[in-house]
Design an enzyme around this catalytic site. Structure first.
Site, PDB file in Angstrom:
ATOM      1  N   GLU A 103       0.717  -1.201   0.070  1.00 27.87           N
ATOM      2  CA  GLU A 103      -0.019   0.004   0.208  1.00 27.87           C
ATOM      3  C   GLU A 103       0.755   1.214   0.048  1.00 27.87           C
ATOM      4  O   GLU A 103       2.056   1.303   0.625  1.00 27.87           O
ATOM      5  CB  GLU A 103      -0.703  -0.014   1.162  1.00 27.87           C
ATOM      6  CG  GLU A 103      -1.931  -1.233   1.241  1.00 27.87           C
ATOM      7  CD  GLU A 103      -2.962  -1.134   2.093  1.00 27.87           C
ATOM      8  OE1 GLU A 103      -3.844  -1.613   2.174  1.00 27.87           O
ATOM      9  OE2 GLU A 103      -2.999   0.108   3.021  1.00 27.87           O
ATOM     10  N   CYS A 116       3.037   8.526   0.833  1.00 28.05           N
ATOM     11  CA  CYS A 116       3.450   7.611   1.987  1.00 28.05           C
ATOM     12  C   CYS A 116       3.774   6.331   1.439  1.00 28.05           C
ATOM     13  O   CYS A 116       2.905   5.716   0.712  1.00 28.05           O
ATOM     14  CB  CYS A 116       2.605   7.602   3.006  1.00 28.05           C
ATOM     15  SG  CYS A 116       2.770   6.673   4.425  1.00 28.05           S
ATOM     16  N   CYS A 123       4.756  -6.257   8.699  1.00 27.07           N
ATOM     17  CA  CYS A 123       5.704  -5.846   9.481  1.00 27.07           C
ATOM     18  C   CYS A 123       6.119  -6.782  10.508  1.00 27.07           C
ATOM     19  O   CYS A 123       5.195  -7.577  11.088  1.00 27.07           O
ATOM     20  CB  CYS A 123       5.225  -4.502   9.951  1.00 27.07           C
ATOM     21  SG  CYS A 123       6.449  -3.649  11.083  1.00 27.07           S
ATOM     22  N   CYS A 127       3.948  -3.538  17.322  1.00 26.41           N
ATOM     23  CA  CYS A 127       3.606  -2.257  17.866  1.00 26.41           C
ATOM     24  C   CYS A 127       1.923  -2.574  18.319  1.00 26.41           C
ATOM     25  O   CYS A 127       1.231  -2.876  17.147  1.00 26.41           O
ATOM     26  CB  CYS A 127       3.718  -1.036  17.171  1.00 26.41           C
ATOM     27  SG  CYS A 127       5.557  -0.795  16.888  1.00 26.41           S
ATOM     28  N   CYS A 130      -0.910  -0.648  16.250  1.00 22.77           N
ATOM     29  CA  CYS A 130      -0.785  -0.636  14.717  1.00 22.77           C
ATOM     30  C   CYS A 130      -1.551  -1.930  13.933  1.00 22.77           C
ATOM     31  O   CYS A 130      -1.010  -2.892  14.497  1.00 22.77           O
ATOM     32  CB  CYS A 130       0.693  -0.453  14.376  1.00 22.77           C
ATOM     33  SG  CYS A 130       0.720  -0.316  12.341  1.00 22.77           S
ATOM     34  N   CYS A 353      -2.962   6.414   9.108  1.00 26.23           N
ATOM     35  CA  CYS A 353      -1.920   6.078   9.926  1.00 26.23           C
ATOM     36  C   CYS A 353      -2.199   4.674  10.845  1.00 26.23           C
ATOM     37  O   CYS A 353      -3.009   4.988  11.443  1.00 26.23           O
ATOM     38  CB  CYS A 353      -1.127   6.857  10.849  1.00 26.23           C
ATOM     39  SG  CYS A 353      -0.109   8.100  10.027  1.00 26.23           S
TER      40      CYS A 353
HETATM   41  N1  SAH Z   1       7.704   1.423  11.310  1.00 25.14           N
HETATM   42  C1  SAH Z   1       7.791   2.826  11.211  1.00 25.14           C
HETATM   43  C2  SAH Z   1       6.884   3.391   9.945  1.00 25.14           C
HETATM   44  C3  SAH Z   1       5.598   2.905   9.836  1.00 25.14           C
HETATM   45  S1  SAH Z   1       4.532   3.443  11.253  1.00 25.14           S
HETATM   46  C4  SAH Z   1       7.613   3.515  12.488  1.00 25.14           C
HETATM   47  O1  SAH Z   1       7.218   2.737  13.309  1.00 25.14           O
HETATM   48  O2  SAH Z   1       7.798   4.543  12.362  1.00 25.14           O
HETATM   49  C5  SAH Z   1       4.275   5.127  10.676  1.00 25.14           C
HETATM   50  C6  SAH Z   1       3.600   5.976  11.692  1.00 25.14           C
HETATM   51  O3  SAH Z   1       2.551   5.839  11.838  1.00 25.14           O
HETATM   52  C7  SAH Z   1       4.488   5.627  12.992  1.00 25.14           C
HETATM   53  O4  SAH Z   1       4.615   7.058  13.791  1.00 25.14           O
HETATM   54  C8  SAH Z   1       3.558   4.806  13.705  1.00 25.14           C
HETATM   55  O5  SAH Z   1       3.474   4.995  15.070  1.00 25.14           O
HETATM   56  C9  SAH Z   1       2.025   5.562  13.261  1.00 25.14           C
HETATM   57  N2  SAH Z   1       0.845   4.708  13.553  1.00 25.14           N
HETATM   58  C10 SAH Z   1       0.919   3.427  13.760  1.00 25.14           C
HETATM   59  N3  SAH Z   1      -0.353   3.009  13.906  1.00 25.14           N
HETATM   60  C11 SAH Z   1      -1.283   4.142  14.035  1.00 25.14           C
HETATM   61  C12 SAH Z   1      -2.381   4.183  14.659  1.00 25.14           C
HETATM   62  N4  SAH Z   1      -3.357   3.184  14.819  1.00 25.14           N
HETATM   63  N5  SAH Z   1      -2.653   5.855  14.884  1.00 25.14           N
HETATM   64  C13 SAH Z   1      -2.170   6.417  14.705  1.00 25.14           C
HETATM   65  N6  SAH Z   1      -1.022   6.651  14.250  1.00 25.14           N
HETATM   66  C14 SAH Z   1      -0.171   5.148  13.880  1.00 25.14           C
END
Ligand code: SAH
Length: 367
Positions: A103, A116, A123, A127, A130, A353
């Site tokens: 995506e 983006c 992944c 986290c 996410c 995000c």
């Molecule tokens: N792995 C990398 C890039 C992918 S995540 C990283 O961790 O930075 C990109 C951004 O989206 C990160 O700042 C992550 O914390 C945020 N993100 C992930 N899940 C989210 C959610 N449910 N709501 C808002 N932001 C989120």
């Protein structure tokens, strides 16, 4: 070029898209061709976005024939896209040759149009907030597959408004696919036709400290964003288990080094989560941190991932209320922290995000 006696069926074709300028020049040199052919092909691949060798007008016919026989260009195909009528945010789902889905999202705003892009299919990190993590990890994307997201999205979206900025914030952890991420950045640096300089590119990481140092030493002056989400080791480890391996302390040391080496400002990303990282001591720690190095803070309202049926701690996460978020941000500003709030764009098409992956789990929704 390659062993002439091999038939076309027997050979695995060399994929040229994704090779850097130097790699292309080396490729032609090894193949007993002129080194400058590498430059020409580079230009066609990335500058003109051609999709077959026959369109490479200044490459002689005999060489195009050889390229057709032994090499290929394409990496991704355009599977589907969906645009939010409200915001103009457009999500693309591309397909790799081995049928994985990747995506990318274009996010327009009055000052810039940001793309983006993803660096992995799924992944490996877990986290808790996410959606991508919940779909598991399939594989790294190649440099060509990373750069191709830009080529395909630009081809489609540029007539509407030109992509000016790139963020490596899609699916995956860029610094766990370090070599390929670096090569894709190198291609952005080498391709002068796009006007996307490295200063317009941000690589976002969950915090792989030794790789942040390596990126700082690479000479590629991209911006870096650290997904911070808490200033306390314990909370951060709960939210982002990778913190147990690469601690916040190590990551902060690494980004300080990054800022010094590259002369860039660090971005900290901070999803505000109710009662988890939005209390007074979180605020105080955040102010202390932001005052200690050149940085800006990106506060992100939490986009719920309840549709993925998260379990345990992940299921307990809630967004901070809008009133509390505004208060939090105001206090940061009163303390002279540079803050932007990343209000959600694209939630209506599951492109916000942390939401990338949702629809992939439900492919029927798309078709
Ligand atoms: N792995 C990398 C890039 C992918 S995540 C990283 O961790 O930075 C990109 C951004 O989206 C990160 O700042 C992550 O914390 C945020 N993100 C992930 N899940 C989210 C959610 N449910 N709501 C808002 N932001 C989120």
């Amino acid at each position: 070029m390659l062993a002439e006696q091999q038939t076309e069926e027997q050979i695995t074709k060399t994929v040229l898209k994704g090779l850097t300028l130097k790699e292309l020049k080396d490729f032609f040199t090894v193949a007993d061709e002129k080194r400058f052919r590498g430059e020409q092909v580079f230009h066609w691949l990335y500058g003109h976005m051609v999709e077959n060798f026959d369109d490479m007008a200044n490459v002689p016919k005999y060489l195009r024939r050889k390229l057709n026989a032994y090499c290929e260009i394409m990496t991704l195909s355009n599977l589907t896209s969906e645009m939010s009528p409200r915001t103009g945010t457009k999500k693309y789902i591309f397909q790799t040759q081995d049928n994985h889905k990747v995506e990318a999202v274009v996010i327009p705003d009055p000052k810039r149009t940001t793309l983006c892009i993803s660096t992995q299919v799924g992944c490996p990190l877990d986290c808790q907030f996410c959606a991508t993590g919940l779909m598991g990890y399939k594989r790294n994307l190649s440099p060509g597959e990373i750069f191709d997201q830009y080529l395909l999205a630009a081809k489609d979206y540029n007539p509407r408004s030109e992509i000016t900025n790139i963020v490596y914030m899609g699916m995956g952890e860029p610094l766990l696919n370090f070599t390929n991420t670096l090569k894709s950045l190198q291609i952005f640096a080498e391709d002068k036709t796009k006007g996307i300089s490295l200063r317009k590119i941000t690589v976002s990481t969950a915090g792989i400290a030794p790789k942040i140092i390596e990126l700082a030493d690479s000479g590629l002056r991209v911006k870096i964003a650290l997904s911070l989400h808490s200033c306390f080791e314990e909370t951060r480890s709960k939210l982002m288990p990778i913190n147990k391996k690469y601690s916040l302390t190590d990551n902060l040391e690494a980004v300080r080094y990054y800022a010094k080496q590259t002369g860039t400002r660090i971005t900290f990303e901070y999803i505000l989560l109710k009662d988890i990282n939005d209390r007074q001591d979180d605020l105080n720690a955040l102010i202390r941190l932001c005052k200690s190095l050149p940085c800006k803070l990106n506060v992100i309202p939490y986009n719920s991932i309840h549709h993925m049926n998260p379990k345990g701690f992940a299921a307990e996460l809630r967004p901070t209320t809008k009133i509390k978020l505004d208060e939090f941000v105001n206090k940061l500003r009163e303390n002279e922290v540079t803050v932007t709030v990343r209000y959600t764009q694209g939630e209506d098409i599951a492109a916000a995000c942390g939401q990338l992956a949702y629809k992939l789990e439900n492919p029927d929704d798309l078709l």
